[in-house]
Design a protein around this motif. Sequence first.
Motif, short mmCIF file in Angstrom:
data_model
loop_
_atom_site.label_atom_id
_atom_site.label_comp_id
_atom_site.label_asym_id
_atom_site.label_seq_id
_atom_site.Cartn_x
_atom_site.Cartn_y
_atom_site.Cartn_z
N LYS A 1 15.75 -70.04 -77.20
CA LYS A 1 15.78 -71.26 -76.38
C LYS A 1 15.36 -72.49 -77.16
CE LYS A 1 15.12 -68.85 -71.99
NZ LYS A 1 15.59 -67.58 -72.56
N PHE B 1 20.75 -76.39 -68.12
CA PHE B 1 19.68 -75.42 -67.89
C PHE B 1 20.20 -73.98 -67.93
CE2 PHE B 1 17.53 -79.17 -66.07
CZ PHE B 1 16.32 -79.07 -66.76
N LEU B 2 21.47 -73.78 -67.56
CA LEU B 2 22.04 -72.45 -67.69
C LEU B 2 22.18 -72.05 -69.15
CD1 LEU B 2 24.87 -72.36 -64.97
CD2 LEU B 2 22.73 -71.07 -64.99
N TYR C 1 18.87 -71.04 -70.32
CA TYR C 1 18.51 -69.75 -69.73
C TYR C 1 19.14 -68.57 -70.48
CZ TYR C 1 18.49 -65.91 -66.34
OH TYR C 1 18.35 -64.69 -65.73
N LYS D 1 21.83 -62.27 -66.31
CA LYS D 1 21.80 -63.16 -67.46
C LYS D 1 23.03 -62.97 -68.34
CE LYS D 1 18.92 -64.52 -71.39
NZ LYS D 1 17.63 -64.32 -72.09
#
Length: 238
Positions: free
Chosen positions: A76, A67-68, A71, A2
């Motif tokens: 979020k 979406f990254l 993530y 991550k």
Amino acid sequence: MKQYIKSIVEINNNRKSRCFAFFIQALILISIVTFSVETIPNLEPKTKLILRAIEWFSVVVFTIEYFLRIYVADNKRKFIFSFFGVIDLLAILPFYLSFGVDLRSLRTLRFLRLFRILKLVRYNRALNHFTRAIKSAKEEILLFIFITLILIYFSAVGIYYFESEAQPEHFASIFDSLWWAIITLTTVGYGDVYPITVGGKVFTFFILMIGLGIVAIPTGIISSALTKSVDPHDEEEV
């Protein structure tokens, strides 16, 4: 993993992050160009196919990027509803909404693709300074907008009383006079509606003088805010 993805996706002073930012910026510009080319009439089928392929590729990349970013975001929910989060979503949403939608509404959905150009704000340091400046001067800007709206209404009322009898076709009501007030206060003056009475002309002169000041005020506010928003650390890096 991550943290590694975050170091690439978010703006950092490393080679991979800069390459990723450059790639996204280039793809945004290519997407905007293809959007414009699509409006050319009588395109060859082969050209349409190429443009469609570029659109597919762009959407896939922007979707992965979106979406990254979700993530790797620390918060979020905050990212999804942030300015950049909404822009990133609007950049890809029209493509997915076009499936199963009546073809007559596709033009509206295609227009929303222009939001992709706003994605460039994320990668432009000067635009980031401008964003910070707008935020810091938002109270002054809101006050300026409020005063401007009052002046527009005042101008519409004044010209209505001066010109309504002489030009009932143009100044039949205060609402009709609002168009004249807007183009006069902004000093645009298209010339399609203008006063013919002495009182109306004198009134217009004063409104034009006020309009010149109205044009200059936001420039001073934003310029001052921009000067304050520049981080000395950023200047040293440049």
